[in-house]
Design an enzyme around this catalytic site. Structure first.
Site, PDB file in Angstrom:
ATOM      1  N   ASP A 265       2.166  32.808   4.718  1.00  0.00           N
ATOM      2  CA  ASP A 265       0.915  33.221   5.319  1.00  0.00           C
ATOM      3  C   ASP A 265      -0.222  32.646   4.463  1.00  0.00           C
ATOM      4  O   ASP A 265      -0.001  32.093   3.384  1.00  0.00           O
ATOM      5  CB  ASP A 265       0.857  34.759   5.432  1.00  0.00           C
TER       6      ASP A 265
HETATM    7  C1  GLC Z   1      -3.715  35.397   8.743  1.00  0.00           C
HETATM    8  C2  GLC Z   1      -2.632  36.284   9.316  1.00  0.00           C
HETATM    9  C3  GLC Z   1      -1.558  35.541  10.058  1.00  0.00           C
HETATM   10  C4  GLC Z   1      -2.138  34.312  10.717  1.00  0.00           C
HETATM   11  C5  GLC Z   1      -2.622  33.389   9.627  1.00  0.00           C
HETATM   12  C6  GLC Z   1      -3.265  32.127  10.212  1.00  0.00           C
HETATM   13  O1  GLC Z   1      -4.104  35.822   7.486  1.00  0.00           O
HETATM   14  O2  GLC Z   1      -1.998  37.176   8.413  1.00  0.00           O
HETATM   15  O3  GLC Z   1      -0.988  36.451  11.009  1.00  0.00           O
HETATM   16  O4  GLC Z   1      -1.143  33.670  11.506  1.00  0.00           O
HETATM   17  O5  GLC Z   1      -3.545  34.013   8.752  1.00  0.00           O
HETATM   18  O6  GLC Z   1      -4.423  32.450  10.902  1.00  0.00           O
END
Ligand code: GLC
Length: 723
Positions: A265
């Site tokens: 993430d």
């Molecule tokens: C965010 C979220 C994740 C998302 C990623 C990209 O922090 O936790 O669910 O896919 O960043 O946007």
């Protein structure tokens, strides 16, 4: 809609050969480049990075022209011409915004969610997206956690069914038959178990709970062919999920044989420093790649430290090569080498079509849950003369979009007022008074009360803004925000019948409302068709059928409150314990132990009777199947859909077992007076759990089984599993 979905977990030898050939040509820097994912705001010199092969994928980019421009640099100007992957968060629709996933799960219709996911993927693919950062499959039993909005609620059986449906839908997208979409179940793992429902907070659970509750939806997604997975921000039992070799390597690779890409993430690798798990980015890089992360999303880790770690012998190059292989394999399977560019005329042809909007309306209607309908005030009668519509969300075109709308636009949204005006019979006068803001701002209770007094019925549209749920938006108090409760009480005090339409991204603790209004419709954040769906349900153009997939607490003090809880040694309904009185049971002095509304609960405009439970196999072996059925009869005056649920209880085990577990559900449509025998066939192998040795076991013994309308009620039978 009948394209078979692509199973990215199936390995194609011809693709492996192409990967091998390409890999042999790559420098270490180019290999590392494939493991770097950035967005356009990250650096000034993104073009150079792409040209030098130092970026493998880009996230949060939806401009098709810009995507094609960057893709041309990657394909035509870099040394090896490896195309980029474009990843986006398509959580509940792309431009055709569907209800939030928690609402969609209340349809209990995996096939419907598959269709919605397919539409979302087609719209996303038409704009250049290859990688969808969804479905979010985190089980959650704490509605304080804002991201409960993104998932399928509290139950692993239902959550697994919804996860598989979404993988099938997303990975079936085949707009140009050359380019495909890959899904990314997230957040691996147990992110939804954050202590105190506070986002990003510590997760400390037993391995058994991890394996029985939080892992199953991921396993289901991979069994359906999901090609990637996103590792979570949270720590899990002391080890951050994005550097956790137990979950990322032992379980994911060794036990499950998952061949796909692990994407961290957003800077979750860099956050190892804040966790106190790595002294610096270089250590964070080493720990996460060794644990099993393949791609660093938006981190200052892999791009700046991975090559050095390899050269210094701190990270085996073959580990990097395995990760690069998985990324290259994905790019070949997605058709990116054959068709790297997106037809820029495509999006307008297939986005927000009438067909897509009609599907969004169907999903929206079926996701809403009728929680109360005293005196059958609903559906509203055409004989009323004046309808007052009061509340800050009645004429709102933004909040219904929900917490993750990538391309959603206010202009596409039908507000509740729009919906009512579209369906209202001409003889009905509509009065609209917001009465207050969602929170803060001015109030106008007097005008609201006056409108109520002038009306035959009052519809109040209350609840949360979309920013009150979703990522980083946990709430400690689950009441109506702002001064909405005061507005509600002022209107109820008029004595007029009140129908509450509740919009939120989570279950709310609204016991006063539940006690004092005549009817309650949980509308969630329903996407672009919210208003029309609410109006159709209120006036009976559609019959409510949704059922809750997350328990509604009476108060925050009850949380976590969920149906599949353990019995304890002092269950409230125990008999025969003479030395203790009622107080010495597992309960509160000042609150019920029961939720306000239980898992699986939802009303209709008709009624259903359950009878004739038949346990057709009272004794089954470990390789047999339990067959149980019941008769469901529509005892009302309208045709309706009923979500019939089947639960079991393992009465005694080598470890304690929940008092109920969902093991089957079916939705049936019955006309007035019609009956149907609903069968469930449940393999004994699915009645197991992770036992003392942490192996999955099914233990012989006595079981109860229920077929009912929700987790609180049902016809009860018994059966035995024999060795
Ligand atoms: C965010 C979220 C994740 C998302 C990623 C990209 O922090 O936790 O669910 O896919 O960043 O946007």
């Amino acid at each position: 809609m009948n394209t078979p979905h692509l199973r990215f977990t199936d390995i194609d030898p011809s693709i492996e050969e192409r990967v091998d050939t390409l890999l042999k040509q790559m420098t270490l820097e180019e290999k590392v480049g494939q493991l770097v994912q950035i967005n356009l705001g990250w650096r000034e010199d993104t073009d150079d990075w792409v040209r030098e092969g130092r970026v493998g994928s880009i996230l949060s980019l939806t401009d098709t022209q810009e995507i094609n421009r960057l893709q041309r640099i990657a394909v035509e100007e870099s040394r090896l011409g490896i195309p980029l992957l474009i990843g986006n968060d398509v959580i509940h629709g792309y431009r055709t915004v569907f209800p939030i996933p928690l609402a969609e799960s209340c349809t209990w219709e995996p096939a419907l969610l598959e269709r919605a996911s397919r539409v979302a993927a087609d719209e996303a693919a038409a704009s250049g997206t290859d990688w969808i950062f969804a479905p979010m499959v985190d089980i959650c039993r704490d509605p304080r956690w804002g991201r409960i909005a993104e998932g399928a609620g509290e139950d692993p059986f239902l959550g697994s069914a919804m996860a598989q449906a979404r993988i099938r839908g997303f990975q079936a997208a085949d707009l140009t038959s050359e380019r495909r979409i890959v899904a990314c179940p997230k957040h691996y793992v147990a992110y939804g178990a954050a202590e105190a429902g506070k986002d990003y907070n510590t997760v400390d659970i037993s391995e058994r709970t991890l394996r029985d509750v939080y892992l199953p939806p991921f396993k289901a997604a991979f069994d359906a062919g999901a090609g990637t997975v996103m590792s979570a921000f949270n720590e899990l039992n002391g080890i951050p999920a994005s550097a956790n070799a137990f979950t990322l390597r032992t379980i994911l690779r060794e036990e499950w044989g998952f061949p796909g890409v692990v994407l961290s993430d957003f800077d979750a690798i860099g956050e190892l420093i804040h966790h106190g798990f790595a002294e610096d980015h270089k250590t964070a890089t080493r720990k996460s790649i060794l644990a099993g992360v393949d791609v660093d999303m938006m981190g200052n880790a892999f791009p700046f430290h991975l090559a050095a770690l390899v050269r210094e012998g701190q990270t085996p190059e073959n580990l990097v090569e395995h990760a690069v292989r998985r990324v290259l394999r994905l790019k070949f399977m997605l058709g990116l080498f054959e068709a790297p560019y997106t037809d820029e005329s495509l999006a307008d042809q297939i986005t927000l079509t009438g067909e897509n909007r009609a599907l969004a309306l169907e999903v929206c209607r079926k996701s809403m849950v009728l929680l109360k309908n005293e005196g059958k005030i609903l559906p509203l009668s055409n004989s009323i003369e004046t309808l007052a519509v009061i509340g800050p969300l009645a004429d709102n075109h933004h909040e219904p979009l929900g917490c993750w709308t990538l391309q959603g636009r206010d202009e596409d949204v039908e507000s509740v007022l729009d919906g009512l005006q579209a369906v209202l019979p001409e003889n009905i006068t509509l009065l609209h008074v917001p009465g207050c803001e969602i929170e803060g701002g001015d109030v106008d209770f007097d005008r609201a009360v006056s409108a109520a007094l002038a009306a035959d019925v009052v519809v109040m549209v209350l609840g949360e803004s979309l920013m009150m749920s979703g990522e980083a938006h946990s709430r400690a108090h689950l009441d109506l925000p702002g001064r909405q409760q005061e507005l509600l009480e002022a209107v109820v005090a008029t004595g007029k019948p009140v129908v509450a339409v509740l919009m939120a991204g989570r279950p709310l603790a609204i016991p006063w409302m539940a006690e004092h209004v005549a009817a309650m419709l949980m509308a969630w954040h329903g996407g672009i068709r919210t208003g029309r769906a609410v109006a159709d349900l209120l006036f009976g153009n559609a019959v409510p059928s949704g059922k809750l997939t997350a328990s509604f607490p009476r108060s925050e003090g009850q949380i976590p409150v969920y149906y599949a809880h353990k019995s304890t040694g002092r269950p409230i309904d125990i008999r025969g314990i003479i030395q203790f009185d009622r107080a010495h049971k597992s309960q509160y002095l000042d609150e019920s132990s029961d939720p306000l509304f239980p898992f699986g609960f939802g009303l209709s405009y008709t009624t259903f009777a359950y009878s004739d439970l038949a346990v057709e196999t009272p004794e089954i072996g470990l390789d047999d199947t339990l067959v149980v059925s019941a008769k469901i009869t529509n005892t009302g005056e309208r045709t309706g859909d009923e979500i019939v649920q089947c639960y079991v209880r393992d009465l005694c085990g080598s470890v304690t077992r929940p008092v109920k577990e969902l093991k089957g559900f079916k939705k049936v449509t019955l006309t007035p007076g019609e009956s149907q025998i609903v069968h469930f066939e449940i393999p004994a192998r699915t009645l197991g759990f992770h036992g003392l040795t942490m192996d999955y076991v099914v233990e012989p013994g006595e079981f109860w089984v229920w077929i009912g309308a929700n987790a609180r009620e049902g016809l009860k039978g018994a059966f035995t599993v024999i060795a």
